[in-house]
Design a protein around this motif. Structure first.
Motif, PDB file in Angstrom:
ATOM      1  N   PRO A 187      57.370  47.468  50.318  1.00  0.00           N
ATOM      2  CA  PRO A 187      56.199  47.638  49.449  1.00  0.00           C
ATOM      3  C   PRO A 187      56.567  47.751  47.975  1.00  0.00           C
ATOM      4  O   PRO A 187      55.874  47.216  47.110  1.00  0.00           O
ATOM      5  N   GLY A 188      57.679  48.442  47.668  1.00  0.00           N
ATOM      6  CA  GLY A 188      58.078  48.616  46.276  1.00  0.00           C
ATOM      7  C   GLY A 188      58.434  47.311  45.594  1.00  0.00           C
ATOM      8  O   GLY A 188      58.006  47.048  44.463  1.00  0.00           O
ATOM      9  N   SER A 189      59.221  46.491  46.264  1.00  0.00           N
ATOM     10  CA  SER A 189      59.616  45.217  45.661  1.00  0.00           C
ATOM     11  C   SER A 189      58.435  44.255  45.607  1.00  0.00           C
ATOM     12  O   SER A 189      58.320  43.453  44.678  1.00  0.00           O
ATOM     13  N   ARG A 190      57.538  44.324  46.600  1.00  0.00           N
ATOM     14  CA  ARG A 190      56.334  43.494  46.542  1.00  0.00           C
ATOM     15  C   ARG A 190      55.467  43.878  45.350  1.00  0.00           C
ATOM     16  O   ARG A 190      54.880  43.021  44.693  1.00  0.00           O
ATOM     17  N   ALA A 191      55.404  45.179  45.056  1.00  0.00           N
ATOM     18  CA  ALA A 191      54.617  45.641  43.911  1.00  0.00           C
ATOM     19  C   ALA A 191      55.187  45.091  42.605  1.00  0.00           C
ATOM     20  O   ALA A 191      54.443  44.665  41.723  1.00  0.00           O
ATOM     21  N   LEU A 192      56.520  45.087  42.484  1.00  0.00           N
ATOM     22  CA  LEU A 192      57.138  44.542  41.272  1.00  0.00           C
ATOM     23  C   LEU A 192      56.868  43.061  41.153  1.00  0.00           C
ATOM     24  O   LEU A 192      56.615  42.544  40.061  1.00  0.00           O
ATOM     25  N   LEU A 193      56.904  42.353  42.288  1.00  0.00           N
ATOM     26  CA  LEU A 193      56.646  40.915  42.276  1.00  0.00           C
ATOM     27  C   LEU A 193      55.256  40.644  41.718  1.00  0.00           C
ATOM     28  O   LEU A 193      55.077  39.792  40.844  1.00  0.00           O
ATOM     29  N   GLY A 194      54.254  41.372  42.194  1.00  0.00           N
ATOM     30  CA  GLY A 194      52.900  41.197  41.682  1.00  0.00           C
ATOM     31  C   GLY A 194      52.779  41.587  40.227  1.00  0.00           C
ATOM     32  O   GLY A 194      52.125  40.902  39.436  1.00  0.00           O
ATOM     33  N   LEU A 195      53.429  42.698  39.837  1.00  0.00           N
ATOM     34  CA  LEU A 195      53.373  43.153  38.449  1.00  0.00           C
ATOM     35  C   LEU A 195      53.988  42.133  37.505  1.00  0.00           C
ATOM     36  O   LEU A 195      53.434  41.826  36.436  1.00  0.00           O
ATOM     37  N   SER A 196      55.132  41.569  37.885  1.00  0.00           N
ATOM     38  CA  SER A 196      55.799  40.614  37.010  1.00  0.00           C
ATOM     39  C   SER A 196      54.968  39.344  36.855  1.00  0.00           C
ATOM     40  O   SER A 196      54.901  38.754  35.773  1.00  0.00           O
ATOM     41  N   ARG A 197      54.308  38.925  37.933  1.00  0.00           N
ATOM     42  CA  ARG A 197      53.476  37.723  37.852  1.00  0.00           C
ATOM     43  C   ARG A 197      52.271  37.951  36.944  1.00  0.00           C
ATOM     44  O   ARG A 197      51.892  37.071  36.169  1.00  0.00           O
ATOM     45  N   ARG A 198      51.674  39.122  37.031  1.00  0.00           N
ATOM     46  CA  ARG A 198      50.534  39.419  36.159  1.00  0.00           C
ATOM     47  C   ARG A 198      50.968  39.543  34.710  1.00  0.00           C
ATOM     48  O   ARG A 198      50.229  39.165  33.791  1.00  0.00           O
ATOM     49  N   ALA A 199      52.174  40.059  34.472  1.00  0.00           N
ATOM     50  CA  ALA A 199      52.696  40.116  33.110  1.00  0.00           C
ATOM     51  C   ALA A 199      52.897  38.714  32.549  1.00  0.00           C
ATOM     52  O   ALA A 199      52.670  38.456  31.366  1.00  0.00           O
ATOM     53  N   GLN A 200      53.301  37.782  33.413  1.00  0.00           N
ATOM     54  CA  GLN A 200      53.482  36.400  32.964  1.00  0.00           C
ATOM     55  C   GLN A 200      52.139  35.757  32.608  1.00  0.00           C
ATOM     56  O   GLN A 200      52.047  34.974  31.662  1.00  0.00           O
ATOM     57  N   ILE A 201      51.103  36.097  33.368  1.00  0.00           N
ATOM     58  CA  ILE A 201      49.772  35.573  33.054  1.00  0.00           C
ATOM     59  C   ILE A 201      49.300  36.119  31.704  1.00  0.00           C
ATOM     60  O   ILE A 201      48.726  35.387  30.880  1.00  0.00           O
ATOM     61  N   GLU A 202      49.559  37.407  31.445  1.00  0.00           N
ATOM     62  CA  GLU A 202      49.201  37.992  30.145  1.00  0.00           C
ATOM     63  C   GLU A 202      49.986  37.311  29.025  1.00  0.00           C
ATOM     64  O   GLU A 202      49.462  37.078  27.928  1.00  0.00           O
ATOM     65  N   HIS A 203      51.241  36.993  29.312  1.00  0.00           N
ATOM     66  CA  HIS A 203      52.067  36.289  28.328  1.00  0.00           C
ATOM     67  C   HIS A 203      51.499  34.909  28.037  1.00  0.00           C
ATOM     68  O   HIS A 203      51.483  34.461  26.886  1.00  0.00           O
ATOM     69  N   LEU A 204      51.004  34.248  29.080  1.00  0.00           N
ATOM     70  CA  LEU A 204      50.397  32.935  28.881  1.00  0.00           C
ATOM     71  C   LEU A 204      49.166  33.039  27.990  1.00  0.00           C
ATOM     72  O   LEU A 204      48.980  32.232  27.074  1.00  0.00           O
ATOM     73  N   GLU A 205      48.321  34.023  28.238  1.00  0.00           N
ATOM     74  CA  GLU A 205      47.112  34.180  27.429  1.00  0.00           C
ATOM     75  C   GLU A 205      47.465  34.454  25.964  1.00  0.00           C
ATOM     76  O   GLU A 205      46.887  33.855  25.052  1.00  0.00           O
ATOM     77  N   ALA A 206      48.441  35.359  25.743  1.00  0.00           N
ATOM     78  CA  ALA A 206      48.854  35.662  24.375  1.00  0.00           C
ATOM     79  C   ALA A 206      49.477  34.439  23.699  1.00  0.00           C
ATOM     80  O   ALA A 206      49.261  34.187  22.507  1.00  0.00           O
ATOM     81  N   SER A 207      50.228  33.653  24.477  1.00  0.00           N
ATOM     82  CA  SER A 207      50.860  32.452  23.921  1.00  0.00           C
ATOM     83  C   SER A 207      49.824  31.407  23.549  1.00  0.00           C
ATOM     84  O   SER A 207      49.968  30.708  22.542  1.00  0.00           O
ATOM     85  N   LEU A 208      48.767  31.287  24.363  1.00  0.00           N
ATOM     86  CA  LEU A 208      47.701  30.343  24.056  1.00  0.00           C
ATOM     87  C   LEU A 208      47.018  30.711  22.741  1.00  0.00           C
ATOM     88  O   LEU A 208      46.799  29.852  21.875  1.00  0.00           O
ATOM     89  N   LEU A 209      46.700  31.990  22.579  1.00  0.00           N
ATOM     90  CA  LEU A 209      46.063  32.440  21.338  1.00  0.00           C
ATOM     91  C   LEU A 209      46.984  32.207  20.145  1.00  0.00           C
ATOM     92  O   LEU A 209      46.536  31.773  19.075  1.00  0.00           O
ATOM     93  N   GLY A 210      48.279  32.489  20.325  1.00  0.00           N
ATOM     94  CA  GLY A 210      49.231  32.265  19.240  1.00  0.00           C
ATOM     95  C   GLY A 210      49.377  30.799  18.891  1.00  0.00           C
ATOM     96  O   GLY A 210      49.446  30.433  17.713  1.00  0.00           O
TER      97      GLY A 210
END
Length: 220
Positions: free
Chosen positions: A100-123
């Motif tokens: 469960p712990g490593s699965r949680a990190l996997l989901g967290l890292s993917r959502r962080a990448q999506i946030e990075h994509l949104e910020a990159s688009l605006l930039g």
């Protein structure tokens, strides 16, 4: 091209403590900023994240404890500067699904990448509008949300072909002064078939899909 020296591969059993250190969203963001923009102080990162320098300093020390960041060359003796140790952190998705712990990190890292994509688009849009990027980039940038039907083997082959092509083009453009940092965020997320009685699926292709001549992914 990412060399083996620039890539850190984590194992969910052997590196459990290091993986746990990455489960804090701010730490993922700080590591990403250091990889994207180079060395910085805790104060500089505090300004860019909207956090206090005390907070960024604490989280940078945690990242340093697990060898994600290290001290960089100082401009002066007043404040410590930090740099990322590796340009990419990776792992086996199959292994990460084992707890469960490593699965949680996997989901967290993917959502962080999506946030990075949104910020990159605006930039990107701001850089084009304000003239910081040549207009020729406007015709090549874009986002695609294709949904092909593939087997697991074909999806693996697609990832490998994409990685090889990125390495080839990165090496080719290394000495070209026109080359710029490009955010490439790729996703291959298989979905189970939807039955006739299933609830509506709101995650399908949008009505305004934007594709580019070459479909264009950051790691935490």
């Amino acid at each position: 091209m990412v060399s083996e020296e620039q890539r850190r591969v984590l194992d969910p059993e052997r590196d459990a403590a290091a993986l746990k250190a990455l489960t804090h969203p701010l730490r993922i963001r700080l590591l990403g900023l250091l990889r994207q923009d180079g060395p910085a102080t805790a104060s500089e990162l505090g300004v860019r994240t909207g956090e206090s320098s005390a907070s960024t300093s604490y989280h940078l020390r945690v990242l340093a404890k697990y060898a994600f960041v290290a001290e960089a060359e100082h401009r002066d003796g007043r404040e410590r500067r930090w740099q990322a140790v590796h340009s990419v952190t990776s792992w086996s998705n199959e292994s990460m699904e084992s707890s469960p712990g490593s699965r949680a990190l996997l989901g967290l890292s993917r959502r962080a990448q999506i946030e990075h994509l949104e910020a990159s688009l605006l930039g990107h849009e701001a850089d084009i509008a304000d003239g910081r990027l040549p207009r020729e980039w406007a015709g090549t940038a874009g986002i695609s949300d294709l949904m092909p039907r593939l087997t697991p083997e074909s999806l693996t082959e697609l990832w490998e072909a994409f990685s090889r092509k990125v390495e080839e083009l990165t090496a080719r453009d290394a000495g070209d002064p026109r080359a710029a940092q490009v955010v490439l965020l790729t996703a291959g997320l298989p979905r189970a078939p939807r039955g006739s009685g299933a609830e509506p699926d709101a995650s399908g292709p949008s009505a305004t899909t934007t594709s580019t001549p070459t479909d264009t992914g950051s790691a935490s």
